[in-house]
Scaffold this active site. Sequence first.
Site, PDB file in Angstrom:
ATOM      1  N   GLU A 288       0.887  -1.178   0.000  1.00  0.00           N
ATOM      2  CA  GLU A 288       0.000   0.000   0.000  1.00  0.00           C
ATOM      3  C   GLU A 288       0.911   1.209   0.000  1.00  0.00           C
ATOM      4  OE1 GLU A 288      -3.286  -0.199  -0.052  1.00  0.00           O
ATOM      5  OE2 GLU A 288      -3.478  -2.345   0.302  1.00  0.00           O
TER       6      GLU A 288
ATOM      7  N   CYS B 224      -1.767   9.252   2.604  1.00  0.00           N
ATOM      8  CA  CYS B 224      -1.543   8.722   1.256  1.00  0.00           C
ATOM      9  C   CYS B 224      -2.665   9.168   0.331  1.00  0.00           C
ATOM     10  CB  CYS B 224      -1.471   7.200   1.311  1.00  0.00           C
ATOM     11  SG  CYS B 224      -2.877   6.451   2.128  1.00  0.00           S
TER      12      CYS B 224
HETATM   13  P1  NAD Z   1       8.843   4.586   4.275  1.00  0.00           P
HETATM   14  O1  NAD Z   1       8.719   3.753   3.060  1.00  0.00           O
HETATM   15  O2  NAD Z   1      10.038   5.445   4.414  1.00  0.00           O
HETATM   16  O3  NAD Z   1       8.808   3.672   5.592  1.00  0.00           O
HETATM   17  C1  NAD Z   1       7.743   2.794   5.872  1.00  0.00           C
HETATM   18  C2  NAD Z   1       8.229   1.668   6.756  1.00  0.00           C
HETATM   19  O4  NAD Z   1       9.166   0.864   6.037  1.00  0.00           O
HETATM   20  C3  NAD Z   1       8.956   2.112   8.020  1.00  0.00           C
HETATM   21  O5  NAD Z   1       8.577   1.285   9.079  1.00  0.00           O
HETATM   22  C4  NAD Z   1      10.419   1.913   7.657  1.00  0.00           C
HETATM   23  O6  NAD Z   1      11.268   1.716   8.777  1.00  0.00           O
HETATM   24  C5  NAD Z   1      10.349   0.652   6.829  1.00  0.00           C
HETATM   25  N1  NAD Z   1      11.469   0.441   5.906  1.00  0.00           N
HETATM   26  C6  NAD Z   1      12.311   1.352   5.361  1.00  0.00           C
HETATM   27  N2  NAD Z   1      13.188   0.737   4.532  1.00  0.00           N
HETATM   28  C7  NAD Z   1      12.898  -0.585   4.555  1.00  0.00           C
HETATM   29  C8  NAD Z   1      13.443  -1.730   3.900  1.00  0.00           C
HETATM   30  N3  NAD Z   1      14.460  -1.639   3.052  1.00  0.00           N
HETATM   31  N4  NAD Z   1      12.877  -2.932   4.134  1.00  0.00           N
HETATM   32  C9  NAD Z   1      11.818  -3.042   4.974  1.00  0.00           C
HETATM   33  N5  NAD Z   1      11.279  -1.998   5.638  1.00  0.00           N
HETATM   34  C10 NAD Z   1      11.805  -0.772   5.414  1.00  0.00           C
HETATM   35  O7  NAD Z   1       7.500   5.442   4.357  1.00  0.00           O
HETATM   36  P2  NAD Z   1       7.141   6.560   5.424  1.00  0.00           P
HETATM   37  O8  NAD Z   1       7.918   7.794   5.117  1.00  0.00           O
HETATM   38  O9  NAD Z   1       7.186   6.002   6.786  1.00  0.00           O
HETATM   39  O10 NAD Z   1       5.570   6.808   5.070  1.00  0.00           O
HETATM   40  C11 NAD Z   1       5.127   7.723   4.122  1.00  0.00           C
HETATM   41  C12 NAD Z   1       4.689   7.002   2.862  1.00  0.00           C
HETATM   42  O11 NAD Z   1       3.707   6.019   3.168  1.00  0.00           O
HETATM   43  C13 NAD Z   1       4.021   7.946   1.879  1.00  0.00           C
HETATM   44  O12 NAD Z   1       4.499   7.704   0.574  1.00  0.00           O
HETATM   45  C14 NAD Z   1       2.541   7.566   1.980  1.00  0.00           C
HETATM   46  O13 NAD Z   1       1.796   7.861   0.819  1.00  0.00           O
HETATM   47  C15 NAD Z   1       2.630   6.120   2.245  1.00  0.00           C
HETATM   48  N6  NAD Z   1       1.380   5.605   2.844  1.00  0.00           N
HETATM   49  C16 NAD Z   1       0.582   4.792   2.099  1.00  0.00           C
HETATM   50  C17 NAD Z   1      -0.636   4.337   2.635  1.00  0.00           C
HETATM   51  C18 NAD Z   1      -1.562   3.449   1.844  1.00  0.00           C
HETATM   52  O14 NAD Z   1      -2.433   2.818   2.446  1.00  0.00           O
HETATM   53  N7  NAD Z   1      -1.432   3.367   0.520  1.00  0.00           N
HETATM   54  C19 NAD Z   1      -1.006   4.725   3.914  1.00  0.00           C
HETATM   55  C20 NAD Z   1      -0.166   5.556   4.634  1.00  0.00           C
HETATM   56  C21 NAD Z   1       1.032   5.985   4.097  1.00  0.00           C
END
Ligand code: NAD
Length: 467
Positions: free
Chosen positions: A213, A247
């Site tokens: 997502e 998002c």
């Molecule tokens: P991010 O991708 O930086 O981090 C998300 C999670 O992934 C964190 O827990 C992080 O520690 C972990 N992570 C980072 N690198 C990783 C790796 N290599 N392997 C596994 N895990 C890893 O995102 P963010 O900045 O925390 O959140 C913002 C983003 O989330 C925005 O783009 C937003 O649109 C999206 N979002 C999407 C939805 C949806 O339902 N589509 C909902 C909320 C947020």
Amino acid sequence: MTPTAESVTRVVAALRSRQPEWEALPISARARWLSRYRDWLWDNQSRLEALLIAETGKPAVEAGLEIPYIVQAINYHSRRAPRVLADRRPRPHGVLAMTKRQLIVQRPYSVVGVITPWNFPLGLSLLDAVPALLAGCAVVVKPSELTPKAVSAAVAGWAEIGAPQVLDVVCGDGRAGNAVVAQVDFVQFTGSVRTGRAIARAAADRLIPCALELGGKDAMIVLDDADVTRAANAAVWGAMANCGQMCVSVERVYVESAVYDEFVSQVTAKVAALRPGIDMGRFTNPAQIEVMRRHVDDALSRGATALVRSHGGDGPTVLAGVDHHMLCMTEETFGPTLPVVRVRDEHEAVRLANESRYGLSAVVFSRDRHRAEGVARRIDAGAVNINDVFANLFTLALPQAGWKESGLGTRGGSEAVSKFCRPQAIVAARVTPARELTWYPYTPLRGAAMRRVSRLIGARGFRRRFG
Ligand code: NAD
């Protein structure tokens, strides 16, 4: 502190060892644990919300949405799960199949890793953990390193009610997330497109499924027969709620010429009236402020006008005179900006809305339900809200599924529980002669009999059946 890969391995191994007992419970027993957990969440609501407010900077009203949202999910999925997980006996597809007893059972993935971002720490972690637990999986949650406290406290509640220890949490940055992906059997990820791609690659290496997502750049289309006041209210809430860190935030608006001036003037007044600390929280991730400033500065340097903007450049911002190719129209801003574009007609609006690498959701405003639905059906996004905003998130029977770079797989809806299961086919012989016609030894006589039987069953028409 980021745990070592070894400690993630230990957590997952412990969950894996306890999962078979959890799976063996009848679904009614698993649902009972979820219902006790729901009670615990209500009893600890204020404490959990205080943690959320402290670590995210959300206003109280917005923090107050997360637990009721999870509770709705517990109630809805617990009611549906018995039907969704029930064994099925398909009708035999032909005469030979009648000699076999057929069964399809839903078997859960052993350990599901739920990796989540910082914008809705509790809601997004438990929204996926709940159906996975009901399915019979064990779950390890990896919250964002920026917001680990509320999720850790909520997971501790599962132990507090004395439930079987099949829900755990590991905290840390991307390295902890990476270690989770390396251990679990199914990855449920919510976060950025960049991390989503990295997870998809790692999951492909291990040949495990992942559901993603990801980010969005949601468009709103305001047609010339819209209720402009409701559209303006929706645009302002849609763009500014959670400080624009959603998002599904409204990140770009296309307005038909006839109502453009009225819409822009209402939106400008309403955004200017937002109260810091009450209507607007703060940025949870300070790095996001820079993204927003870059997008707004780019727009201003290329001829856009800021109708509302704070001195620091990190407050609610309304942009007019925006060009479709500016950064604020193409890249996810994830901050409180509202760029508005005037369009000739609905065709131009749909074309521009679809000119995006994202396809999470969209919004259409029109008083004509059929016209709005016609536009919705032409938008390339996983959900479209008509005369509303975010409504699809609160209708749990509907799937949430980002299209294009906004995701892979679905969350919620009728698949919410079953997606954490693998269908297992069990087939048993009804009649058990010493050997079947197809088994050894192969002889001309048995070969001829097989040919005759398969023609009799599979062919149509006298000549082919008996020829
Ligand atoms: P991010 O991708 O930086 O981090 C998300 C999670 O992934 C964190 O827990 C992080 O520690 C972990 N992570 C980072 N690198 C990783 C790796 N290599 N392997 C596994 N895990 C890893 O995102 P963010 O900045 O925390 O959140 C913002 C983003 O989330 C925005 O783009 C937003 O649109 C999206 N979002 C999407 C939805 C949806 O339902 N589509 C909902 C909320 C947020």
